[in-house]
Motif scaffolding. Structure first.
Motif, PDB file in Angstrom:
ATOM      1  N   ARG A 157      -3.831   5.678   0.748  1.00  0.00           N
ATOM      2  CA  ARG A 157      -5.218   5.266   1.001  1.00  0.00           C
ATOM      3  C   ARG A 157      -6.048   6.541   1.066  1.00  0.00           C
ATOM      4  O   ARG A 157      -6.106   7.205   2.077  1.00  0.00           O
ATOM      5  N   GLU A 173       0.846  -1.190   0.000  1.00  0.00           N
ATOM      6  CA  GLU A 173       0.000   0.000   0.000  1.00  0.00           C
ATOM      7  C   GLU A 173       0.879   1.236   0.000  1.00  0.00           C
ATOM      8  O   GLU A 173       1.772   1.379   0.825  1.00  0.00           O
ATOM      9  N   PRO A 179      -7.270   1.034  -1.164  1.00  0.00           N
ATOM     10  CA  PRO A 179      -5.867   1.431  -1.118  1.00  0.00           C
ATOM     11  C   PRO A 179      -5.247   1.477  -2.515  1.00  0.00           C
ATOM     12  O   PRO A 179      -5.591   0.670  -3.376  1.00  0.00           O
TER      13      PRO A 179
END
Length: 195
Positions: free
Chosen positions: A183, A180, A189
Motif C-alpha cells: 500500500r 493486499e 492497495p
C-alpha cells in the motif's frame, strides 16, 4: 436484473462495434480514454486525441491481442474489463502505486497479468457486475498461463464520484480472492491473486 443472465466474450475484431457502443462513440468511456491509459506514459496519453486512442485500441484488437472481456446482458454489451500480461501495461508497470514489488522475481513477473480497469454501462452499475467480470477475466488469465494477477484498485473511505472506480473496487477484489501485497497510497492497495 441478476448477473446470472450475463455472458462474457473476449473482445475480437467482430465485437469492436459493441465496445464502441458501450464506451460511447464520442465519449470513449471515461474521459475519452478508450482503455489506452494503462498502456502509455502520461505525457504520451495526453498527446493523443480521443480518435487516436480509439484507433490504437482497435489496432491492438485487430492484432489478436484481445485486451479484455465484454459482458453482455440480453444481447447488449453492459460491461468491460481490461486485462493482459503486466509487462504490456507501461503505466501500470511504472506507476508509484502499481509498480511490481522489489522482491518479485523476474521469472514470476513474466507470468504475472494485470487488471487495470473496468467500465460498466450506466443503469447496470452497483449490481455485482464488476465481480462477475473479474471472475471471468481470472478464468481467462488462468487459461493463458498466468500464475499471478495484480491490480491496484481504489479502497474508498467515502462514496465514489463518477469515474473514480474505473480501476476497480478493493472490496470486489478481496471477495475475488485477492490479497493486499503493498500500500503505497492510502486509497490504492496493490493486490495480488495467486493462480
Amino acid at each position: 436484473m441478476s448477473d446470472d443472465t450475463v455472458r462474457f466474450q473476449l473482445l475480437t475484431p467482430g465485437l469492436w462495434p459493441d465496445l464502441v457502443d458501450l464506451f460511447g462513440p464520442q465519449r470513449g468511456a471515461s474521459s475519452g480514454c478508450w482503455c489506452m491509459w494503462p498502456f502509455l506514459r502520461a505525457k504520451d496519453w495526453q498527446a493523443m486525441t480521443r480518435d487516436e486512442r480509439r484507433d490504437a485500441l482497435k489496432d491492438k484488437v485487430e492484432q489478436g491481442h484481445a485486451p479484455g472481456l465484454l459482458a453482455y446482458r440480453d444481447g447488449l454489451a453492459v460491461g468491460w474489463v481490461a486485462f493482459g500480461p503486466r509487462e504490456r501495461y507501461l503505466r501500470f508497470q511504472l506507476g508509484r502505486t502499481s509498480k511490481p514489488l522489489e522482491t518479485d522475481a523476474p521469472e514470476d513477473l513474466l507470468k504475472t497479468f494485470a487488471v487495470p480497469c473496468f467500465y460498466i454501462r450506466s443503469g447496470h452499475r452497483k449490481r455485482g457486475l464488476m465481480g462477475s467480470l473479474l471472475d471471468a477475466a481470472v478464468m481467462e488469465m488462468r487459461a493463458r498461463g498466468a500464475r499471478f494477477v495484480d491490480a491496484c484498485p481504489i479502497d474508498p473511505d467515502k462514496p465514489l464520484q463518477w469515474g473514480e472506480g474505473f480501476v476497480g473496487i478493493a472490496d470486489v477484489f478481496r471477495r475475488g480472492g485477492f490479497e493486499e501485497v503493498a500500500r503505497r497510497s492510502p486509497k490504492r492497495p496493490l493486490m495480488r491473486k495467486c493462480l
